[in-house]
Design a protein around this motif. Sequence first.
Motif, PDB file in Angstrom:
ATOM      1  N   SER A 141      -1.549  -8.364  -5.492  1.00 24.18           N
ATOM      2  CA  SER A 141      -0.637  -7.431  -6.131  1.00 24.18           C
ATOM      3  C   SER A 141      -1.534  -6.541  -7.452  1.00 24.18           C
ATOM      4  CB  SER A 141       0.725  -7.783  -6.526  1.00 24.18           C
ATOM      5  OG  SER A 141       1.370  -8.371  -5.359  1.00 24.18           O
ATOM      6  N   LYS A 142      -2.185  -7.457  -8.257  1.00 19.97           N
ATOM      7  CA  LYS A 142      -2.867  -7.032  -9.378  1.00 19.97           C
ATOM      8  C   LYS A 142      -4.001  -6.194  -9.030  1.00 19.97           C
ATOM      9  CE  LYS A 142      -1.754 -11.125 -12.119  1.00 19.97           C
ATOM     10  NZ  LYS A 142      -2.181 -12.304 -12.819  1.00 19.97           N
ATOM     11  N   GLN A 143      -4.418  -6.127  -7.605  1.00 21.98           N
ATOM     12  CA  GLN A 143      -5.653  -5.345  -7.330  1.00 21.98           C
ATOM     13  C   GLN A 143      -5.230  -3.812  -6.671  1.00 21.98           C
ATOM     14  OE1 GLN A 143      -8.682  -6.107  -7.593  1.00 21.98           O
ATOM     15  NE2 GLN A 143      -7.967  -8.112  -8.505  1.00 21.98           N
ATOM     16  N   LEU A 144      -3.743  -3.371  -6.709  1.00 24.16           N
ATOM     17  CA  LEU A 144      -3.282  -2.505  -6.099  1.00 24.16           C
ATOM     18  C   LEU A 144      -3.240  -1.166  -6.928  1.00 24.16           C
ATOM     19  CD1 LEU A 144      -0.380  -3.903  -4.093  1.00 24.16           C
ATOM     20  CD2 LEU A 144      -2.515  -3.038  -3.013  1.00 24.16           C
ATOM     21  N   ALA A 146      -1.633   2.237  -8.641  1.00 20.80           N
ATOM     22  CA  ALA A 146      -0.046   2.449  -9.046  1.00 20.80           C
ATOM     23  C   ALA A 146       0.844   2.894  -7.897  1.00 20.80           C
ATOM     24  CB  ALA A 146      -0.260   3.526 -10.191  1.00 20.80           C
ATOM     25  N   ASN A 147       0.325   3.705  -6.744  1.00 23.42           N
ATOM     26  CA  ASN A 147       0.789   3.815  -5.604  1.00 23.42           C
ATOM     27  C   ASN A 147       0.033   3.010  -4.578  1.00 23.42           C
ATOM     28  OD1 ASN A 147       2.308   4.649  -3.317  1.00 23.42           O
ATOM     29  ND2 ASN A 147       0.885   6.523  -3.065  1.00 23.42           N
ATOM     30  N   GLY A 149       0.376   2.850  -1.544  1.00 24.91           N
ATOM     31  CA  GLY A 149      -0.170   3.660  -0.257  1.00 24.91           C
ATOM     32  C   GLY A 149      -1.489   4.149  -0.506  1.00 24.91           C
ATOM     33  N   ASP A 150      -2.132   4.267  -1.890  1.00 21.31           N
ATOM     34  CA  ASP A 150      -3.316   4.875  -1.905  1.00 21.31           C
ATOM     35  C   ASP A 150      -4.445   3.502  -1.650  1.00 21.31           C
ATOM     36  OD1 ASP A 150      -2.218   7.324  -2.860  1.00 21.31           O
ATOM     37  OD2 ASP A 150      -2.318   6.606  -4.801  1.00 21.31           O
ATOM     38  N   PHE A 151      -4.059   2.716  -1.319  1.00 25.47           N
ATOM     39  CA  PHE A 151      -5.198   1.380  -0.959  1.00 25.47           C
ATOM     40  C   PHE A 151      -5.784   1.845   0.234  1.00 25.47           C
ATOM     41  CE2 PHE A 151      -6.559  -2.409   0.608  1.00 25.47           C
ATOM     42  CZ  PHE A 151      -7.229  -2.981  -0.494  1.00 25.47           C
ATOM     43  N   LYS A 152      -7.045   1.691   0.522  1.00 26.27           N
ATOM     44  CA  LYS A 152      -7.775   1.973   1.955  1.00 26.27           C
ATOM     45  C   LYS A 152      -8.842   1.024   2.114  1.00 26.27           C
ATOM     46  CE  LYS A 152     -10.215   5.544  -0.420  1.00 26.27           C
ATOM     47  NZ  LYS A 152      -9.891   5.522  -1.842  1.00 26.27           N
ATOM     48  N   GLY A 153      -9.160   0.874   3.157  1.00 26.03           N
ATOM     49  CA  GLY A 153     -10.097  -0.029   3.821  1.00 26.03           C
ATOM     50  C   GLY A 153     -11.353  -0.293   2.954  1.00 26.03           C
ATOM     51  N   THR A 154     -11.879   1.045   2.459  1.00 32.05           N
ATOM     52  CA  THR A 154     -13.077   0.937   1.731  1.00 32.05           C
ATOM     53  C   THR A 154     -13.000   0.435   0.344  1.00 32.05           C
ATOM     54  OG1 THR A 154     -12.359   3.379   1.063  1.00 32.05           O
ATOM     55  CG2 THR A 154     -14.318   3.132   2.986  1.00 32.05           C
ATOM     56  N   ASP A 155     -11.759   0.128  -0.198  1.00 29.92           N
ATOM     57  CA  ASP A 155     -11.467  -0.531  -1.331  1.00 29.92           C
ATOM     58  C   ASP A 155     -12.378  -1.758  -1.432  1.00 29.92           C
ATOM     59  OD1 ASP A 155     -10.376   1.650  -2.499  1.00 29.92           O
ATOM     60  OD2 ASP A 155      -8.415   1.150  -2.255  1.00 29.92           O
ATOM     61  N   LEU A 156     -11.962  -2.523  -0.075  1.00 30.90           N
ATOM     62  CA  LEU A 156     -12.624  -3.908  -0.082  1.00 30.90           C
ATOM     63  C   LEU A 156     -14.139  -3.997   0.063  1.00 30.90           C
ATOM     64  CD1 LEU A 156      -9.997  -4.894   2.798  1.00 30.90           C
ATOM     65  CD2 LEU A 156      -9.852  -5.183   0.336  1.00 30.90           C
ATOM     66  N   LEU A 157     -14.994  -2.904   0.133  1.00 30.45           N
ATOM     67  CA  LEU A 157     -16.325  -3.051  -0.168  1.00 30.45           C
ATOM     68  C   LEU A 157     -16.817  -3.041  -1.720  1.00 30.45           C
ATOM     69  CD1 LEU A 157     -17.270  -0.324   2.551  1.00 30.45           C
ATOM     70  CD2 LEU A 157     -16.903  -2.917   2.722  1.00 30.45           C
ATOM     71  N   GLY A 232       0.559 -11.938  -3.444  1.00 37.82           N
ATOM     72  CA  GLY A 232       0.010 -10.937  -2.631  1.00 37.82           C
ATOM     73  C   GLY A 232       1.166 -10.125  -2.123  1.00 37.82           C
ATOM     74  N   THR A 233       0.817  -9.131  -1.631  1.00 40.96           N
ATOM     75  CA  THR A 233       1.932  -8.404  -0.941  1.00 40.96           C
ATOM     76  C   THR A 233       1.272  -7.596   0.562  1.00 40.96           C
ATOM     77  OG1 THR A 233       3.691  -6.769  -1.057  1.00 40.96           O
ATOM     78  CG2 THR A 233       1.647  -6.253  -2.090  1.00 40.96           C
ATOM     79  N   GLN A 234       2.097  -7.414   1.437  1.00 43.63           N
ATOM     80  CA  GLN A 234       1.487  -6.512   2.599  1.00 43.63           C
ATOM     81  C   GLN A 234       1.299  -5.015   2.101  1.00 43.63           C
ATOM     82  OE1 GLN A 234       3.253  -7.007   6.267  1.00 43.63           O
ATOM     83  NE2 GLN A 234       1.650  -6.287   7.516  1.00 43.63           N
ATOM     84  N   VAL A 235       0.467  -4.382   2.405  1.00 47.45           N
ATOM     85  CA  VAL A 235       0.365  -2.959   2.170  1.00 47.45           C
ATOM     86  C   VAL A 235       0.206  -2.087   3.280  1.00 47.45           C
ATOM     87  CG1 VAL A 235      -1.031  -1.212   0.743  1.00 47.45           C
ATOM     88  CG2 VAL A 235      -0.642  -3.678  -0.021  1.00 47.45           C
ATOM     89  N   PHE A 236       0.837  -1.017   3.372  1.00 51.44           N
ATOM     90  CA  PHE A 236       0.475  -0.015   4.366  1.00 51.44           C
ATOM     91  C   PHE A 236      -0.033   1.298   3.791  1.00 51.44           C
ATOM     92  CE2 PHE A 236       4.492  -2.366   5.673  1.00 51.44           C
ATOM     93  CZ  PHE A 236       3.869  -2.989   6.792  1.00 51.44           C
ATOM     94  N   SER A 237      -1.291   1.454   4.082  1.00 53.24           N
ATOM     95  CA  SER A 237      -1.973   2.607   3.557  1.00 53.24           C
ATOM     96  C   SER A 237      -1.463   4.064   3.942  1.00 53.24           C
ATOM     97  CB  SER A 237      -3.510   2.314   3.957  1.00 53.24           C
ATOM     98  OG  SER A 237      -4.149   3.647   3.658  1.00 53.24           O
ATOM     99  N   ASP A 238      -1.359   4.856   3.329  1.00 57.28           N
ATOM    100  CA  ASP A 238      -0.988   6.099   3.610  1.00 57.28           C
ATOM    101  C   ASP A 238      -1.927   6.998   4.286  1.00 57.28           C
ATOM    102  OD1 ASP A 238       1.283   5.769   2.312  1.00 57.28           O
ATOM    103  OD2 ASP A 238       0.941   6.511   0.233  1.00 57.28           O
ATOM    104  N   THR A 239      -3.252   6.731   4.184  1.00 63.88           N
ATOM    105  CA  THR A 239      -4.294   7.390   4.794  1.00 63.88           C
ATOM    106  C   THR A 239      -5.126   6.900   6.177  1.00 63.88           C
ATOM    107  OG1 THR A 239      -6.032   6.600   3.255  1.00 63.88           O
ATOM    108  CG2 THR A 239      -4.801   8.474   2.694  1.00 63.88           C
ATOM    109  N   GLU A 240      -4.601   5.499   6.514  1.00 63.12           N
ATOM    110  CA  GLU A 240      -5.055   4.887   7.605  1.00 63.12           C
ATOM    111  C   GLU A 240      -3.962   4.573   8.497  1.00 63.12           C
ATOM    112  OE1 GLU A 240      -8.577   2.590   4.949  1.00 63.12           O
ATOM    113  OE2 GLU A 240      -6.949   1.348   6.017  1.00 63.12           O
ATOM    114  N   ARG A 241      -4.438   4.307   9.575  1.00 69.22           N
ATOM    115  CA  ARG A 241      -3.464   3.909  10.968  1.00 69.22           C
ATOM    116  C   ARG A 241      -3.090   2.418  10.879  1.00 69.22           C
ATOM    117  NH1 ARG A 241      -1.505   7.894  13.246  1.00 69.22           N
ATOM    118  NH2 ARG A 241      -0.454   6.585  14.962  1.00 69.22           N
TER     119      ARG A 241
END
Length: 352
Positions: A141-144, A146-147, A149-157, A232-241
């Motif tokens: 949760s601390k890595q997310l 503010a929104n 939904g803005d999280f995306k796969g490229t953040d993990l790189l 942690g928490t489950q996250v649904f990205s707004d920009t990815e399926r």
Amino acid sequence: MADAPTHHHAPMSEQDQLDALYRQAKAEGGKVTVYMGGDAPGQWDSLATAFRQQFPDVKLNLVTDLSKYHDARIDNQLATEGLVADAAILQTAQDFDRWKKQGNLLRYKPVGWDKVFANAKDKDGYYTGVFYGAFSYVVNSKQLPANPGDFKGTDLLKPAYKNKLVLTYPNDDDAVLFGYKQLVDKYGWNYLAQLVEQNPKLIRGVPGSAAGVASGDYLASIAVGGDARPNGTQVFSDTERFNSWAQRGAIFKDAPHKAGAKLFMSWLGSRTVQKNAIATWTWCVREDVSPPTGLKPLASYKNTDPTAFAKFMSDRASVERFRSQVELYFGQVKGSDPGDPTDTLGRSPGAF
């Protein structure tokens, strides 16, 4: 001459229908064996306990293992005329279409079938979804942002995730694999190459990935689900399926305990159980049950299609080609079956 009086009989309540099915199951012998897809022993024990409390005179054998092993067992039982499973609730969506075509399934519309969303059931009544699964990111949760939904796969790189990713082998679980298919479709194969450079921990089974984030030992996982509290928490990205699907359930035409199977499937699909045992953690397949707290109705998410996974699963040649390529990045699957770590289930578990 006066018209004859018209008698209007009120439709039976769901509970009355279950009571009638219970009587039939007891008359049949009071037994039922259900194979459920899952990747941890005892994963569905809470459901089994609730069923036994409500129907104490019906013996339930609820057997959990990976769906890809359960379907092989069922196929072998059908081939050897030794069917043990009365009903199956599995992730392997393509099996239900195949079994329907082969004439292996019993046409049965469980209690509450009319309330089930159309995309979660066979229109002819041969199989019915029992819940919606949904796999996406599980993140500390601390890595997310503010929104979330803005999280995306490229953040993990990013450097922060180096040595801090725990991933379920995508080549071991087709629902996870489909999540990676969506990522490759968006970012290309080079995304997987960069992801591997982050030195992720690879494990079998989805619960272990969620648990790794929950404990704080890891910061994120991909294409999984589950309770990741407290960290942690489950996250649904707004920009990815993301992958959502109806977990299908069906009764076999030659089931040894058809009445027991009808009782179980109807109980599981009833409004009370969907509300109290399913909607506490995921979306229900019934239109008259609200989603869990914090989630919108599944249909309101425009970046998921609950029918897409079944379409993906139906093209086995394409699935295997994609799996083989993914394996080039993550390597062959290592480790024991998380659903049967002691290798004791065998070919016909749950037999009476």
